[in-house]
Design an enzyme around this catalytic site. Structure first.
Site, PDB file in Angstrom:
ATOM      1  N   SER A 137      -7.708  -4.972  -4.936  1.00 41.70           N
ATOM      2  CA  SER A 137      -7.627  -3.582  -4.479  1.00 41.70           C
ATOM      3  C   SER A 137      -6.451  -2.875  -5.121  1.00 41.70           C
ATOM      4  O   SER A 137      -5.425  -3.495  -5.427  1.00 41.70           O
ATOM      5  CB  SER A 137      -7.448  -3.599  -2.964  1.00 41.70           C
ATOM      6  OG  SER A 137      -7.012  -2.350  -2.501  1.00 41.70           O
ATOM      7  N   TYR A 165      -3.054  -7.153   5.207  1.00 41.17           N
ATOM      8  CA  TYR A 165      -4.273  -7.083   4.390  1.00 41.17           C
ATOM      9  C   TYR A 165      -3.903  -6.965   2.905  1.00 41.17           C
ATOM     10  O   TYR A 165      -4.375  -7.729   2.058  1.00 41.17           O
ATOM     11  CB  TYR A 165      -5.149  -5.898   4.811  1.00 41.17           C
ATOM     12  CG  TYR A 165      -6.088  -5.455   3.722  1.00 41.17           C
ATOM     13  CD1 TYR A 165      -7.239  -6.181   3.435  1.00 41.17           C
ATOM     14  CD2 TYR A 165      -5.798  -4.343   2.918  1.00 41.17           C
ATOM     15  CE1 TYR A 165      -8.071  -5.808   2.394  1.00 41.17           C
ATOM     16  CE2 TYR A 165      -6.628  -3.959   1.881  1.00 41.17           C
ATOM     17  CZ  TYR A 165      -7.766  -4.702   1.619  1.00 41.17           C
ATOM     18  OH  TYR A 165      -8.574  -4.338   0.579  1.00 41.17           O
ATOM     19  N   LYS A 216      -4.253  -9.587  -0.668  1.00 37.46           N
ATOM     20  CA  LYS A 216      -4.792  -9.309  -2.011  1.00 37.46           C
ATOM     21  C   LYS A 216      -3.773  -9.701  -3.078  1.00 37.46           C
ATOM     22  O   LYS A 216      -4.116 -10.286  -4.104  1.00 37.46           O
ATOM     23  CB  LYS A 216      -5.172  -7.823  -2.138  1.00 37.46           C
ATOM     24  CG  LYS A 216      -6.358  -7.424  -1.276  1.00 37.46           C
ATOM     25  CD  LYS A 216      -7.627  -8.178  -1.654  1.00 37.46           C
ATOM     26  CE  LYS A 216      -8.774  -7.926  -0.708  1.00 37.46           C
ATOM     27  NZ  LYS A 216      -9.900  -8.852  -0.857  1.00 37.46           N
TER      28      LYS A 216
HETATM   29  C1  UD1 Z   1      -7.444   1.367   2.466  1.00 39.18           C
HETATM   30  C2  UD1 Z   1      -6.579   0.451   1.659  1.00 39.18           C
HETATM   31  C3  UD1 Z   1      -7.384  -0.206   0.589  1.00 39.18           C
HETATM   32  C4  UD1 Z   1      -8.515  -0.947   1.218  1.00 39.18           C
HETATM   33  C5  UD1 Z   1      -9.363  -0.001   2.022  1.00 39.18           C
HETATM   34  C6  UD1 Z   1     -10.422  -0.843   2.710  1.00 39.18           C
HETATM   35  C7  UD1 Z   1      -4.235   0.920   1.368  1.00 39.18           C
HETATM   36  C8  UD1 Z   1      -3.238   1.804   0.753  1.00 39.18           C
HETATM   37  N1  UD1 Z   1      -5.487   1.203   1.081  1.00 39.18           N
HETATM   38  O1  UD1 Z   1      -7.776   2.445   1.609  1.00 39.18           O
HETATM   39  O2  UD1 Z   1      -6.615  -1.125  -0.116  1.00 39.18           O
HETATM   40  O3  UD1 Z   1      -9.278  -1.586   0.241  1.00 39.18           O
HETATM   41  O4  UD1 Z   1      -8.557   0.679   2.969  1.00 39.18           O
HETATM   42  O5  UD1 Z   1     -10.602  -0.574   4.015  1.00 39.18           O
HETATM   43  O6  UD1 Z   1      -3.917   0.005   2.060  1.00 39.18           O
HETATM   44  N2  UD1 Z   1      -8.404   9.569   6.186  1.00 39.18           N
HETATM   45  C9  UD1 Z   1      -8.393  10.644   7.085  1.00 39.18           C
HETATM   46  N3  UD1 Z   1      -9.069  10.516   8.248  1.00 39.18           N
HETATM   47  C10 UD1 Z   1      -9.763   9.372   8.586  1.00 39.18           C
HETATM   48  C11 UD1 Z   1      -9.785   8.292   7.670  1.00 39.18           C
HETATM   49  C12 UD1 Z   1      -9.090   8.424   6.484  1.00 39.18           C
HETATM   50  O7  UD1 Z   1      -7.775  11.659   6.828  1.00 39.18           O
HETATM   51  O8  UD1 Z   1     -10.349   9.318   9.692  1.00 39.18           O
HETATM   52  C13 UD1 Z   1      -7.697   9.711   4.910  1.00 39.18           C
HETATM   53  C14 UD1 Z   1      -6.582   8.692   4.722  1.00 39.18           C
HETATM   54  O9  UD1 Z   1      -5.371   9.192   5.229  1.00 39.18           O
HETATM   55  C15 UD1 Z   1      -6.583   8.546   3.206  1.00 39.18           C
HETATM   56  C16 UD1 Z   1      -8.029   8.789   2.785  1.00 39.18           C
HETATM   57  O10 UD1 Z   1      -8.635   9.448   3.891  1.00 39.18           O
HETATM   58  O11 UD1 Z   1      -5.813   9.545   2.630  1.00 39.18           O
HETATM   59  C17 UD1 Z   1      -8.775   7.515   2.502  1.00 39.18           C
HETATM   60  O12 UD1 Z   1      -8.588   6.609   3.579  1.00 39.18           O
HETATM   61  P1  UD1 Z   1      -9.411   5.256   3.708  1.00 39.18           P
HETATM   62  O13 UD1 Z   1     -10.858   5.519   3.502  1.00 39.18           O
HETATM   63  O14 UD1 Z   1      -9.009   4.601   4.999  1.00 39.18           O
HETATM   64  O15 UD1 Z   1      -8.953   4.379   2.482  1.00 39.18           O
HETATM   65  P2  UD1 Z   1      -7.491   3.968   1.993  1.00 39.18           P
HETATM   66  O16 UD1 Z   1      -6.498   4.044   3.069  1.00 39.18           O
HETATM   67  O17 UD1 Z   1      -7.234   4.701   0.734  1.00 39.18           O
END
Ligand code: UD1
Length: 343
Positions: free
Chosen positions: A127, A152, A156
C-alpha cells in the site's frame, strides 16, 4: 496446461477482481480464503462473469497445518498472489496484536511453504501507506518510507521487509510488492464489488451507501488541509485496472523478466483527487445530490498523496485506463445491483 496460481483472499474485493482477470488470461486460480470479510458465493459470480468457477478452499492461512496439507495436495502451483489480510486502519489501532498476528503470520507461513515446496514467485498486496506523508509529490518508489501511523500500515512495511529479506536469502524466490493507491469501483458486470462489513471506513463505499440512503450523510473529514479545496487528496484507481496489474506482475515473474529478485511498483493513476472532487464525480454519474457535511479531521489521515506511476508504466507496460467517473459509475452500479437484491 494452465498454470495454477494460488490466490489468498481471492473472494475479497481486489482478490475477486484479480481472479477474474487471471481466468481471462488463461490461468487457473485456486483460492484460499477464510471468508472473514467476504462470501463464498463470490466464486459463483466469478463463474457468471468468466464461465469458470475457481476452486475455493475455506481455511485460515494462520493454520499452518492446514496450509501444509493443502500444499501437499496441490504441488503444482506456479505462483502466489497474497491478498489475504486485515485492512481497516482504525480497527488496527485498537487490535494491534490481531493485525500483527494475522497479517504477518500468514505471510511467514506462505513464504515457508514456497521455500519448502519450490514455489518461486510471489506478488504481495502492499500500500502507498508505506510512504506516510511524502515530502515530494507525486511519489516514486524511491521515496523514503516513513514510520507507519497505524499497526495496519506497519504490517505492510514489515511484510515488505520480510519478503525482501527472504528473496535475499533464497535466490530461488522472486517477489513483487505492488503498492496500491486507492482502489475503487467494481467489475463492469456489477456482479462483484466492494462489500465492507458494517459501516464502511473507506470513502467510496460510504459515498455509494449514502447515495442509496443506507447512511444518512457522508462526513468529509476536514476542509482545512493545505490543498486547493481544503479536503484531502488521494489517487483513486479502478479496481479492474489494478487487477490487471497483478496478472502482468505474475507473468513477469513466471517468464523470468524481473530485473531483481525483489521489485516494488506504485499502482496509481498519477492524478490527485480531493474528497470534494470525488463527491462531485459521484453526483455526476449518479444524478444524485449527495448529503454531506464537513467535520473535523480524521486522526492519522495523510493530507495528500498521489502516485508517480512511470516506473510501472514503463517496466510493466501497465497504466490505468478508466477515468474517475468511469470507476465511480461502476461503484454505483454495484451498490444498486447489490441493494436491489439482484444478486
Ligand atoms: C487507507 C489507508 C490505506 C489502506 C486503505 C484500506 C492510510 C494512510 N491509508 O486509505 O493504506 O490501504 O485505507 O482501507 O493509512 N474520507 C472522508 N469521509 C469518509 C471516509 C473517508 O472524508 O467517511 C476521506 C479520508 O479522510 C481520506 C479519503 O476520504 O481523505 C480516502 O479515505 P479512505 O477511503 O479511508 O482511504 P485512505 O485513508 O486513503
Amino acid at each position: 496446461m494452465k498454470k495454477k496460481i494460488l490466490v489468498t483472499g481471492g473472494t475479497g474485493y481486489i482478490g475477486s477482481h484479480t481472479t477474474v482477470e487471471l481466468i481471462e488470461e488463461g490461468f487457473e486460480p485456486i483460492i484460499i480464503d477464510n471468508l472473514y470479510n467476504s462470501e463464498a458465493v463470490v466464486v459463483d459470480r466469478i463463474q457468471k462473469i468468466t464461465g469458470v468457477k475457481p476452486h475455493l478452499e475455506i481455511f485460515d492461512l494462520c493454520d499452518q497445518e492446514k496450509l501444509d496439507r493443502f500444499i501437499q495436495k496441490n504441488n503444482d502451483i506456479s505462483a502466489v498472489i497474497h491478498f489475504a489480510a486485515y485492512k481497516a486502519v482504525g480497527e488496527s489501532v485498537n487490535k494491534p496484536l490481531e493485525y500483527y498476528r494475522n497479517n504477518l503470520l500468514s505471510l511467514i507461513y506462505l513464504l515457508d511453504i514456497m521455500k519448502h515446496h519450490g514455489i518461486p514467485s510471489l506478488v504481495f498486496s502492499s500500500s502507498c501507506t508505506v510512504y506516510g506523508q511524502p515530502e515530494k509529490l507525486p511519489v516514486t518508489e524511491n521515496a523514503p518510507l516513513q514510520p507507519a501511523t497505524s499497526p495496519y500500515g506497519n504490517t505492510k512495511q514489515i511484510g515488505e521487509s520480510i519478503i525482501r529479506d527472504t528473496t535475499v536469502s533464497d535466490k530461488n524466490i522472486k517477489a513483487i510488492s505492488l503498492r496500491y493507491f486507492n482502489p475503487i469501483g467494481a467489475h463492469p458486470s456489477a456482479l462483484i464489488g466492494e462489500l465492507p462489513r458494517g459501516i464502511p471506513e473507506n470513502l467510496v463505499p460510504f459515498l455509494t451507501q449514502t447515495g442509496y440512503g443506507i447512511r444518512e450523510e457522508l462526513k468529509v473529514f476536514g476542509n482545512d488541509y493545505n490543498t486547493p479545496d481544503g479536503s484531502c487528496i488521494r489517487d483513486y484507481l479502478h479496481v479492474v485496472d489494478l487487477a490487471k496489474a497483478h496478472v502482468i506482475a505474475i507473468k513477469r515473474l513466471i517468464e523470468g523478466k524481473s530485473k531483481t529478485n525483489y521489485e516494488v511498483f506504485n499502482l496509481g493513476t498519477g492524478k490527485g483527487v480531493s474528497v470534494l472532487e470525488a463527491i462531485k464525480s459521484f453526483e455526476r454519474v449518479s444524478g444524485i445530490k449527495l448529503k454531506y457535511k464537513i467535520v473535523g479531521r480524521r486522526a492519522g489521515d495523510i493530507e495528500k498523496i498521489w502516485a508517480n506511476p512511470s516506473y510501472a508504466n514503463k517496466e510493466l507496460g501497465w497504466k490505468t485506463l478508466s477515468s474517475l467517473d468511469e470507476a465511480m459509475k461502476t461503484a454505483w452500479d454495484w451498490e444498486k445491483m447489490f441493494r436491489n437484491n439482484k444478486l
